[in-house]
Enzyme design. Structure first.
Site, PDB file in Angstrom:
ATOM      1  N   ASP A  13      -0.613   8.009  -4.730  1.00 30.15           N
ATOM      2  CA  ASP A  13      -0.030   7.025  -5.641  1.00 30.15           C
ATOM      3  C   ASP A  13       0.097   7.635  -7.031  1.00 30.15           C
ATOM      4  O   ASP A  13      -0.623   8.574  -7.375  1.00 30.15           O
ATOM      5  CB  ASP A  13      -0.899   5.766  -5.713  1.00 30.15           C
ATOM      6  CG  ASP A  13      -0.126   4.550  -6.224  1.00 30.15           C
ATOM      7  OD1 ASP A  13       1.106   4.665  -6.400  1.00 30.15           O
ATOM      8  OD2 ASP A  13      -0.739   3.500  -6.444  1.00 30.15           O
ATOM      9  N   GLY A  14       1.030   7.108  -7.806  1.00 32.09           N
ATOM     10  CA  GLY A  14       1.219   7.548  -9.183  1.00 32.09           C
ATOM     11  C   GLY A  14       1.304   6.346 -10.096  1.00 32.09           C
ATOM     12  O   GLY A  14       1.601   5.228  -9.660  1.00 32.09           O
ATOM     13  N   GLU A  52       4.265   9.841  -8.734  1.00 29.54           N
ATOM     14  CA  GLU A  52       4.249   9.576  -7.290  1.00 29.54           C
ATOM     15  C   GLU A  52       4.473  10.871  -6.519  1.00 29.54           C
ATOM     16  O   GLU A  52       3.796  11.150  -5.516  1.00 29.54           O
ATOM     17  CB  GLU A  52       5.343   8.565  -6.928  1.00 29.54           C
ATOM     18  CG  GLU A  52       5.167   7.179  -7.519  1.00 29.54           C
ATOM     19  CD  GLU A  52       4.202   6.299  -6.741  1.00 29.54           C
ATOM     20  OE1 GLU A  52       3.594   6.782  -5.776  1.00 29.54           O
ATOM     21  OE2 GLU A  52       4.064   5.120  -7.120  1.00 29.54           O
ATOM     22  N   ASP A  77       3.298   3.981  -1.614  1.00 30.49           N
ATOM     23  CA  ASP A  77       3.940   2.701  -1.911  1.00 30.49           C
ATOM     24  C   ASP A  77       5.242   2.909  -2.682  1.00 30.49           C
ATOM     25  O   ASP A  77       5.806   1.957  -3.217  1.00 30.49           O
ATOM     26  CB  ASP A  77       2.999   1.766  -2.674  1.00 30.49           C
ATOM     27  CG  ASP A  77       2.575   2.321  -4.026  1.00 30.49           C
ATOM     28  OD1 ASP A  77       3.125   3.351  -4.463  1.00 30.49           O
ATOM     29  OD2 ASP A  77       1.682   1.722  -4.668  1.00 30.49           O
ATOM     30  N   HIS A 130      -0.318  -2.979  -3.974  1.00 30.26           N
ATOM     31  CA  HIS A 130      -1.037  -4.159  -4.455  1.00 30.26           C
ATOM     32  C   HIS A 130      -1.084  -5.256  -3.400  1.00 30.26           C
ATOM     33  O   HIS A 130      -0.968  -6.446  -3.709  1.00 30.26           O
ATOM     34  CB  HIS A 130      -0.403  -4.693  -5.734  1.00 30.26           C
ATOM     35  CG  HIS A 130      -0.183  -3.650  -6.784  1.00 30.26           C
ATOM     36  ND1 HIS A 130      -1.208  -2.955  -7.385  1.00 30.26           N
ATOM     37  CD2 HIS A 130       0.953  -3.157  -7.330  1.00 30.26           C
ATOM     38  CE1 HIS A 130      -0.721  -2.096  -8.256  1.00 30.26           C
ATOM     39  NE2 HIS A 130       0.588  -2.190  -8.237  1.00 30.26           N
ATOM     40  N   ASP A 140      -4.300   3.792  -6.462  1.00 30.87           N
ATOM     41  CA  ASP A 140      -3.746   3.157  -7.652  1.00 30.87           C
ATOM     42  C   ASP A 140      -4.768   3.155  -8.783  1.00 30.87           C
ATOM     43  O   ASP A 140      -4.436   3.445  -9.942  1.00 30.87           O
ATOM     44  CB  ASP A 140      -3.318   1.725  -7.319  1.00 30.87           C
ATOM     45  CG  ASP A 140      -2.786   0.977  -8.532  1.00 30.87           C
ATOM     46  OD1 ASP A 140      -1.664   1.285  -8.966  1.00 30.87           O
ATOM     47  OD2 ASP A 140      -3.502   0.096  -9.048  1.00 30.87           O
TER      48      ASP A 140
END
Length: 284
Positions: A13-14, A52, A77, A130, A140
């Protein structure tokens, strides 16, 4: 061939505090025996999409360093990342790194790096952000911490524990060290090497003023958006409100139907399908 634990899946994730702005990336490695290894890093000025991609690059570097041949699933995501590496990149390369409209492909440097590291061994999967997925939520949190200038506590057992005994002896350790994997792979949050810590501190010292000013500008822009939403009576979803406040969606829905955020009262209005709609009212 190294005698290493088998990686089952990788979460990446970024995050970015402003877009562009200070950014961070996070990776969580899950092994088949249930053990976990985490890593992350940050940049002073970047974009969310680049973070990301950077997370995926670091995950693939680690995979290459282990010499593992078994299939691995990478969860992201970012539809931009997933579709880019599995679909769009083929057309981009045929067109000389041009889009269908003839424009230069954004982030070509990182796409080329990803393309070099990617293989049929990797199964790319999209996971909704999320939404309660433990691996995604943890990634995240790591990425956001680095984006905000913090070094999170990472699960980074000794190399011998995470990757097998041969990873710390002879050629095995050298392979991991020389594989061009980020230095964050080989240091723990609580026991970083002196050179890495000094480098991070010096970078933050040199850029702290610039970063703080950038973050302040981003905050002012966020507050302006919130004021616009309130004054025009717009209704926004939980995920949109979470993005505005820079918090997890779960933190929005767990606060109840009415609560105060900065200069606004946030009120739950109604549900539309699977979305909760919220309204902001200025209260100064």
């Amino acid at each position: 061939m190294l005698s290493l634990r088998t990686i089952e899946k990788l979460y990446t994730d970024g995050a970015c505090s402003g877009n562009p702005g200070p950014g961070g990336w996070g990776v969580v490695v899950y092994f088949q025996d249930g053990s976990v290894y985490e890593m992350g890093g940050g940049e002073a000025q970047t974009t969310n999409n680049r973070m990301e991609m950077q997370a995926a690059i670091q995950a693939l570097k680690l995979l290459a360093a282990t010499g593992q041949n078994q299939p691995v699933t990478i969860y992201t995501d970012s539809e931009y990342l997933k579709k880019g590496i599995t679909q769009w990149i083929k057309g981009w390369k045929k067109k000389g790194w041009k889009t269908s409209e003839g424009k230069a492909v954004l982030n070509q440097d990182l796409w080329e790096h990803l393309d070099t590291l990617n293989s049929k061994q990797v199964d790319w999967q999209y996971v909704r952000g999320h939404a309660g997925d433990v691996g995604n939520e943890r990634c995240d949190a790591i990425a956001r911490a680095f984006a905000n200038g913090r070094i999170p506590t990472l699960k980074q057992p000794a190399l011998s524990e995470a990757f097998g005994s041969e990873a710390t002896n002879g050629s095995g350790y050298e392979k991991l060290q020389s594989s061009d994997v980020s230095s964050d792979l080989l240091v723990t949050d609580l026991a970083m090497t002196e050179s890495t810590t000094n480098s991070f501190t010096e970078t933050n010292h040199n850029l702290s003023g610039e970063v703080r000013v950038t973050q302040l500008r981003n905050l002012i822009e966020t507050l302006r958006i919130a004021d616009d939403v309130a004054s025009k009576g717009y209704l926004i979803t939980s995920s949109e409100l979470a993005d505005l406040m820079d918090i997890h969606t779960s933190a929005v829905t767990s606060r109840g139907d009415n609560w105060v955020w900065r200069n606004w009262v946030v009120s739950r209005v109604r549900r539309e399908g699977n979305q909760i709609l919220w309204q902001l009212e200025r209260v100064d």
